[in-house]
Design an enzyme around this catalytic site. Structure first.
Site, PDB file in Angstrom:
ATOM      1  N   SER A 127      56.438 -86.588  74.442  1.00 26.26           N
ATOM      2  CA  SER A 127      55.524 -87.682  74.728  1.00 26.26           C
ATOM      3  C   SER A 127      56.057 -89.029  74.271  1.00 26.26           C
ATOM      4  CB  SER A 127      54.170 -87.424  74.049  1.00 26.26           C
ATOM      5  OG  SER A 127      54.330 -87.385  72.648  1.00 26.26           O
ATOM      6  N   LYS A 182      62.692 -89.287  64.314  1.00 27.90           N
ATOM      7  CA  LYS A 182      63.161 -88.301  65.293  1.00 27.90           C
ATOM      8  C   LYS A 182      64.660 -88.421  65.580  1.00 27.90           C
ATOM      9  CE  LYS A 182      59.262 -86.204  66.763  1.00 27.90           C
ATOM     10  NZ  LYS A 182      59.066 -84.746  66.865  1.00 27.90           N
ATOM     11  N   GLY A 206      53.994 -80.983  65.414  1.00 27.91           N
ATOM     12  CA  GLY A 206      54.754 -79.786  65.748  1.00 27.91           C
ATOM     13  C   GLY A 206      55.379 -79.132  64.532  1.00 27.91           C
ATOM     14  N   ASP A 215      45.020 -78.599  64.172  1.00 33.59           N
ATOM     15  CA  ASP A 215      45.443 -77.200  64.289  1.00 33.59           C
ATOM     16  C   ASP A 215      46.191 -76.719  63.051  1.00 33.59           C
ATOM     17  OD1 ASP A 215      47.299 -79.159  65.626  1.00 33.59           O
ATOM     18  OD2 ASP A 215      48.646 -77.434  65.561  1.00 33.59           O
TER      19      ASP A 215
END
Length: 338
Positions: free
Chosen positions: A84, A59, A186, A216
């Site tokens: 988070s 990240k 994401g 998902d």
């Protein structure tokens, strides 16, 4: 390769520009191999160890690109995000290096080690409820109060382009790679990786790895439309987010497939990394190896044509307190009474 609108927003050019922006701030992380894991997998595996990246996860690439791309007037007001864990810490560290404030909305369910990282890097922590609605509302309140610049964790071209620098490094370090397996949540990491990798080598295969309790992306690929889940259930706390209007079209059009795995498979892969590979990773980072070892992958048509496989170990911010507790060691002095 014909590009969609979203792929044009993120391109090899934007990734190369991101590399120029962040190269003096990020670590060139190593690619490691293991004969033992190759034998277990029946494949030749290459591990891109982003657990050795600054802030402990990939990240930091996207966060650095976002922070160091701001002009002086924007930067003076600081940055804000809701996350988070790993993105929160990465943004806090990038902001600290640039000397600007970072306001980080963290759900009260976030692992303690990740909250501690944000504080360690000087981020201003604001807690919210665990729901996305609460996180967004709290972040909007901070935005209105501070005038800071919002830096989303995934669905942002600056973030995606920064994460895409990983793929260029990986292919420079191991040009023989034919398949990449990347954690997906994401979609920021895999979107940057797939655009960068397929711009360099259109024949390379890029697969997502996802927990069955937060699948998902797999459902979205199967039904050809963006699906979000009202509830997720997985040990991989970094893989519970949903794709957005930038990441989903890239994943839809360029990612070859999504391999889903059970939490038990993630834990087993994590154990292999600790015991055999001697590398500390978090559950979300173990999912690539879990996917390679899974029956789901072995039943996939891409199994037979995937020999040299690159796996992204996305981060190493594991909550050791929870780990000790799982071994019945909570409160024990592991190092004696020196």
């Amino acid at each position: 390769m014909e590009l969609s609108i979203c792929e044009s927003i993120v391109s090899l050019d934007t990734i190369m520009k991101a590399h120029a922006v962040i190269k003096d701030h990020v670590n060139l992380t190593p690619v490691m191999r293991s004969t033992a894991l190759n034998s277990i997998a029946g494949k030749t595996l290459y591990f891109k160890c982003e657990c050795f990246q600054k802030s402990g996860a990939f990240k930091f690439r996207g966060a650095s690109n976002a922070v160091f791309s701001l002009d002086e007037a924007q930067a003076a007001k600081g940055v804000v995000t809701h996350s988070s864990g790993n993105h929160a810490a990465a943004l806090a560290l990038a902001a600290k290096i640039r000397g600007i404030p970072a306001y980080v909305v963290v759900p009260n369910s976030a692992p303690k080690c990740k909250v501690d990282n944000v504080k360690r890097y000087g981020g201003h922590v604001i807690f919210s409820e665990a729901t996305m609605k609460s996180r967004q509302e709290t972040a909007n309140k901070v935005l209105s109060e501070t005038g800071a610049i919002l830096v989303p964790s995934s669905n942002d071209a600056r973030i995606i382009s920064g994460q895409g620098t990983l793929s260029l490094e990986f292919l420079d370090q191991a040009p023989e790679l034919g398949t990449l397996i990347v954690p997906i949540s994401g979609g920021g990491l895999i979107s940057g990786v797939v655009v960068g990798a397929k711009s360099r080598n259109p024949a390379i295969r890029v697969l997502g790895a996802e927990p069955k309790g937060a699948d998902d992306a797999a459902q979205s690929k199967a039904y050809g439309r963006l699906i979000t889940l009202s509830h997720t259930n997985t040990i991989a706390d970094g893989l519970r987010a949903s794709m957005g209007d930038i990441t989903w079209p890239i994943v839809r059009d360029l990612v070859d497939d999504i391999i889903t795995v059970e939490d038990t498979e993630i834990i087993e892969a994590m154990r292999y990394c600790y015991e055999i590979f001697k590398v500390v990773i978090e559950p979300s980072a173990a999912i690539g190896l879990a996917a390679v070892l899974s029956n789901n992958f072995k039943k996939n048509p891409l199994w037979n044509c995937s020999q040299n496989i690159g796996i992204v170990l996305s981060g190493g911010n594991v909550d050791l307190g929870v780990l000790w507790e799982s071994y019945g060691l909570q409160g024990h002095n592991l190092f004696g009474d020196n």
